[in-house]
Write an enzyme that holds these catalytic residues in place. Structure first.
Site, PDB file in Angstrom:
ATOM      1  N   CYS A   1       0.843  -1.197   0.000  1.00  0.00           N
ATOM      2  CA  CYS A   1       0.000   0.000   0.000  1.00  0.00           C
ATOM      3  C   CYS A   1       0.883   1.253   0.000  1.00  0.00           C
ATOM      4  O   CYS A   1       1.989   1.249  -0.547  1.00  0.00           O
ATOM      5  CB  CYS A   1      -0.949  -0.031   1.190  1.00  0.00           C
ATOM      6  SG  CYS A   1      -2.248   1.225   1.092  1.00  0.00           S
TER       7      CYS A   1
ATOM      8  N   ASP B   1      -3.242   1.206  10.294  1.00  0.00           N
ATOM      9  CA  ASP B   1      -4.380   2.108  10.529  1.00  0.00           C
ATOM     10  C   ASP B   1      -4.773   2.066  11.998  1.00  0.00           C
ATOM     11  O   ASP B   1      -5.195   3.056  12.571  1.00  0.00           O
ATOM     12  CB  ASP B   1      -5.571   1.715   9.657  1.00  0.00           C
ATOM     13  CG  ASP B   1      -5.399   2.291   8.272  1.00  0.00           C
ATOM     14  OD1 ASP B   1      -4.588   1.730   7.506  1.00  0.00           O
ATOM     15  OD2 ASP B   1      -6.024   3.331   7.977  1.00  0.00           O
TER      16      ASP B   1
HETATM   17  C1  RUB Z   1      -3.723   3.177   3.729  1.00  0.00           C
HETATM   18  C2  RUB Z   1      -3.010   2.152   4.536  1.00  0.00           C
HETATM   19  C3  RUB Z   1      -1.699   2.556   5.141  1.00  0.00           C
HETATM   20  C4  RUB Z   1      -1.952   3.039   6.582  1.00  0.00           C
HETATM   21  C5  RUB Z   1      -0.723   3.705   7.178  1.00  0.00           C
HETATM   22  O1  RUB Z   1      -5.033   2.784   3.388  1.00  0.00           O
HETATM   23  O2  RUB Z   1      -3.494   1.068   4.783  1.00  0.00           O
HETATM   24  O3  RUB Z   1      -0.815   1.471   5.193  1.00  0.00           O
HETATM   25  O4  RUB Z   1      -2.993   3.971   6.593  1.00  0.00           O
HETATM   26  O5  RUB Z   1      -0.386   4.849   6.429  1.00  0.00           O
HETATM   27  P1  RUB Z   1      -5.963   3.792   2.544  1.00  0.00           P
HETATM   28  P2  RUB Z   1       0.448   6.056   7.059  1.00  0.00           P
HETATM   29  O6  RUB Z   1      -5.249   4.107   1.284  1.00  0.00           O
HETATM   30  O7  RUB Z   1      -7.234   3.014   2.354  1.00  0.00           O
HETATM   31  O8  RUB Z   1      -6.183   5.017   3.413  1.00  0.00           O
HETATM   32  O9  RUB Z   1       1.714   5.461   7.566  1.00  0.00           O
HETATM   33  O10 RUB Z   1       0.656   7.008   5.922  1.00  0.00           O
HETATM   34  O11 RUB Z   1      -0.367   6.648   8.161  1.00  0.00           O
END
Ligand code: RUB
Length: 328
Positions: free
Chosen positions: A130, A199
């Site tokens: 992701c 998340d």
């Molecule tokens: C984003 C996702 C990321 C986490 C952590 O999902 O799963 O791995 O949110 O991201 P989506 P960060 O695209 O559905 O929001 O480290 O940037 O907080």
């Protein structure tokens, strides 16, 4: 009380994923609360102001249900307003608290990069899933420190957030290759470490992250590859201490297939999944690198007083119950 259009627009941007990623969502929500306080046009009454800010927080909080970062950022600002006595103090406090949250979130991401980069080694091949700013902070910091790394970035269907990671790493000068999600096990034999974001982290150290993360963890476990999660402490969920489960967001089928195709098919599209602590080697937080089972300690440190209050309420409720104590 009317909620300013700019604030509603931020909520909509989070809902439609124009703003996405748990950290960015949390900062956007704090910023929206700051704007809401600055644009408040109601009467100068402390109770009215709190009511208004709570209704703004409710709208923001309903946009994406899984990322606890969003709720923790709203709670951070609201709890500080509630400590003030007068209307003017409350407005000022709301603005300051939102700015404080945003600054500390940015600093946490940088610190995670510093701490996490110590876990990588010269010549490592790292796999990421992701688009996590915290996970990329680890990889980019190691690269900046002169470490030679190679990265596999998964596409991350159906929304292809892996392309954002690919571009970001490429811009930073990190050699990166994009792979289909289904090829993770195929490539795992070349991988030294997996680094993903989160998340939500639960009290028992399970990690909720983009769907597919738990499959990657399984493949890493099988291949004895280290699996690291980069997560700021505001992604730890206090409600899970009290046994609450994390709600997994399911998104519209249009994200998986064009409408004309899925209308004749049954499609489900969960956005996140849960990786059990047994498959996680360490969680990299801004306060230190911890084993997943130590998540409860982070939660007690961050939310200890309010959690103790909630736990007492539960005990009292049990004591008040008509159910015979001897049978409990
Ligand atoms: C984003 C996702 C990321 C986490 C952590 O999902 O799963 O791995 O949110 O991201 P989506 P960060 O695209 O559905 O929001 O480290 O940037 O907080």
């Amino acid at each position: 009380m009317e909620i300013p259009g700019e604030v509603l627009k931020i909520a909509e941007d989070i809902r439609t994923m124009r703003v996405r990623g748990a950290g960015r969502i949390a900062r956007a929500a704090a910023y929206a609360l700051k704007l809401a306080a600055q644009r408040y046009g109601g009467c100068r009454d402390a109770k009215d102001f709190i009511k208004y800010m709570k209704s703004v927080a409710e709208i923001l909080g309903s946009t994406r249900p899984t990322a606890v970062s969003l709720h923790n950022s709203l709670r951070f600002v609201l709890s500080r307003i509630e400590r003030e006595g007068s209307f003017d103090q409350m407005v000022e406090r709301a603005i300051k608290a939102a700015e404080e949250f945003i600054d500390s979130s940015i600093n946490a991401e940088r610190r995670i990069g510093e701490l996490g980069s110590n876990l990588l080694e010269e010549g490592d091949t790292v796999l990421t899933h992701c688009n996590s700013s915290a996970a990329l902070s680890v990889i980019k910091t190691a690269h900046k420190r002169g470490m030679k790394l190679r990265v596999y970035a998964t596409e991350t269907r159906p929304k292809f957030q892996g392309l954002i990671s690919y571009q970001d790493l490429k811009n930073a000068g990190v050699p990166v290759t994009l792979i289909p999600d289904s090829a993770v096990r195929f490539f795992m034999r070349e991988v030294d470490k997996v680094v993903v974001g989160a998340d939500t982290v639960t009290a028992n150290g399970a990690v909720v992250n983009k769907v597919g993360t738990s499959l990657i963890a399984l493949a890493a476990h099988e291949a004895r590859v280290r699996f690291y999660v980069a997560a700021e402490t505001y992604k730890f969920s206090p409600a899970t201490v009290l046994g609450e489960l994390v709600f997994i967001e399911e998104r519209p089928p249009e994200e998986v297939l064009p409408r004309e195709v899925f209308e004749s098919l049954r499609v489900r599209n969960p956005a996140f999944d849960i990786t059990p602590p047994e498959y996680i080697d360490a969680i990299i937080t801004e306060k230190g690198v911890i084993p997943p089972k130590a998540a409860i300690m982070i939660l007690m440190e961050e939310y200890g007083a309010s959690l103790r209050e909630e736990l007492t309420k539960i005990t009292l409720d049990i004591e008040d119950s008509a159910y015979p104590a001897a049978l409990m």
